[in-house]
Write an enzyme that holds these catalytic residues in place. Structure first.
Site, PDB file in Angstrom:
ATOM      1  N   ASP A 113       0.831  -1.195   0.000  1.00 37.42           N
ATOM      2  CA  ASP A 113       0.000   0.000   0.000  1.00 37.42           C
ATOM      3  C   ASP A 113       0.870   1.252   0.000  1.00 37.42           C
ATOM      4  O   ASP A 113       0.629   2.200  -0.725  1.00 37.42           O
ATOM      5  CB  ASP A 113      -0.958   0.005   1.210  1.00 37.42           C
ATOM      6  CG  ASP A 113      -0.258  -0.294   2.539  1.00 37.42           C
ATOM      7  OD1 ASP A 113       0.964  -0.577   2.549  1.00 37.42           O
ATOM      8  OD2 ASP A 113      -0.944  -0.254   3.577  1.00 37.42           O
ATOM      9  N   ASP A 116       7.310   3.742   3.173  1.00 42.10           N
ATOM     10  CA  ASP A 116       7.660   4.863   4.042  1.00 42.10           C
ATOM     11  C   ASP A 116       9.186   4.863   4.205  1.00 42.10           C
ATOM     12  O   ASP A 116       9.898   5.367   3.349  1.00 42.10           O
ATOM     13  CB  ASP A 116       6.900   4.667   5.364  1.00 42.10           C
ATOM     14  CG  ASP A 116       7.091   5.787   6.370  1.00 42.10           C
ATOM     15  OD1 ASP A 116       7.880   6.698   6.127  1.00 42.10           O
ATOM     16  OD2 ASP A 116       6.438   5.758   7.436  1.00 42.10           O
ATOM     17  N   ASP A 172      -4.881   2.018   7.465  1.00 43.32           N
ATOM     18  CA  ASP A 172      -5.647   2.159   8.714  1.00 43.32           C
ATOM     19  C   ASP A 172      -5.067   3.186   9.676  1.00 43.32           C
ATOM     20  O   ASP A 172      -3.919   3.605   9.573  1.00 43.32           O
ATOM     21  CB  ASP A 172      -5.685   0.817   9.452  1.00 43.32           C
ATOM     22  CG  ASP A 172      -4.372   0.512  10.161  1.00 43.32           C
ATOM     23  OD1 ASP A 172      -3.316   0.568   9.502  1.00 43.32           O
ATOM     24  OD2 ASP A 172      -4.393   0.246  11.383  1.00 43.32           O
TER      25      ASP A 172
END
Ligand code: 5GP
Length: 192
Positions: A113, A116, A172
């Site tokens: 997703d 980072d 989330d």
């Protein structure tokens, strides 16, 4: 009252008491995911790639991406340790669910997703390579390029984004907000 609440025109949601605003809307997401699917279909024509989705966050991107792929392909999942309810990474990667697929000699695409620090993706690429696949590439919907600390080759990137905490479209906050079709950031960071 639920912990995640759509406020007004759906441009704003409240999740665990904090207000988030749309950052990348559903139409832009779908358009970009369709382009990535088309690209993968061209690049892997005749190769029957195995897409390895990283649970839980990538499930929605992976589902849409696969629907945009027009060649034969397979899917499997891996699960790494998550942030819990934190907004920053612990920097430590653990494997909570291993892949079931036999990927030796196969063309593998790891589907995340978001990248980072890059530690998860770098771990995954190494892990997949240890199974001696024919090839392994990385696809991520989002890339916080300024936060990435390791050198990784991300072949398919949906959107390069600023170093902001995002939720929605599979991502989330304390396990909530994965169900929203748009991507949101904290309201106070909208103009960042
Ligand atoms: P990395 O190992 O690259 O630091 O982090 C990768 C994982 O951290 C992602 O798969 C995702 O689960 C989580 N993550 C990183 N940034 C964010 C963010 O802005 N929002 C959410 N919800 N999760 C994130």
């Amino acid at each position: 009252m639920s912990e995640t609440e759509v406020v007004g025109d759906k441009q704003t949601i409240t999740c665990l008491g904090e207000q988030f605003r749309v950052y990348i809307d559903r139409d832009r997401i779908q358009e970009r995911v369709t382009e990535l699917g088309r690209q993968i279909s061209e690049d892997y024509a005749g190769k029957k790639p195995v897409l390895i989705g990283v649970l839980n966050g990538a499930f929605m991107f992976l589902a849409d991406l696969m629907r945009s792929i027009s060649i034969d392909c397979e899917v499997d999942f891996i699960k790494l340790s998550s942030y819990g309810a934190q907004k920053i990474t612990s920097g430590v990667v653990h494997e909570l669910k291993k892949i079931d697929a036999e990927i030796t000699g196969r063309h593998v695409i790891v589907v995340e997703d978001i990248v980072d620090t890059g530690l998860s993706m770098s771990y995954l690429m190494e892990k997949m390579s240890s199974h001696r696949p024919a090839s392994v590439t990385a696809a991520t919907l989002l890339h916080k390029h300024e936060a990435t600390k390791v050198d990784i080759n991300l072949k398919y990137v949906g959107f390069k984004i600023k170093n902001l905490f995002v939720i929605g479209y599979g991502l989330d906050y304390g396990q909530l907000a994965r169900n929203y079709p748009d991507i949101y950031i904290l309201d106070e960071e909208v103009d960042a």
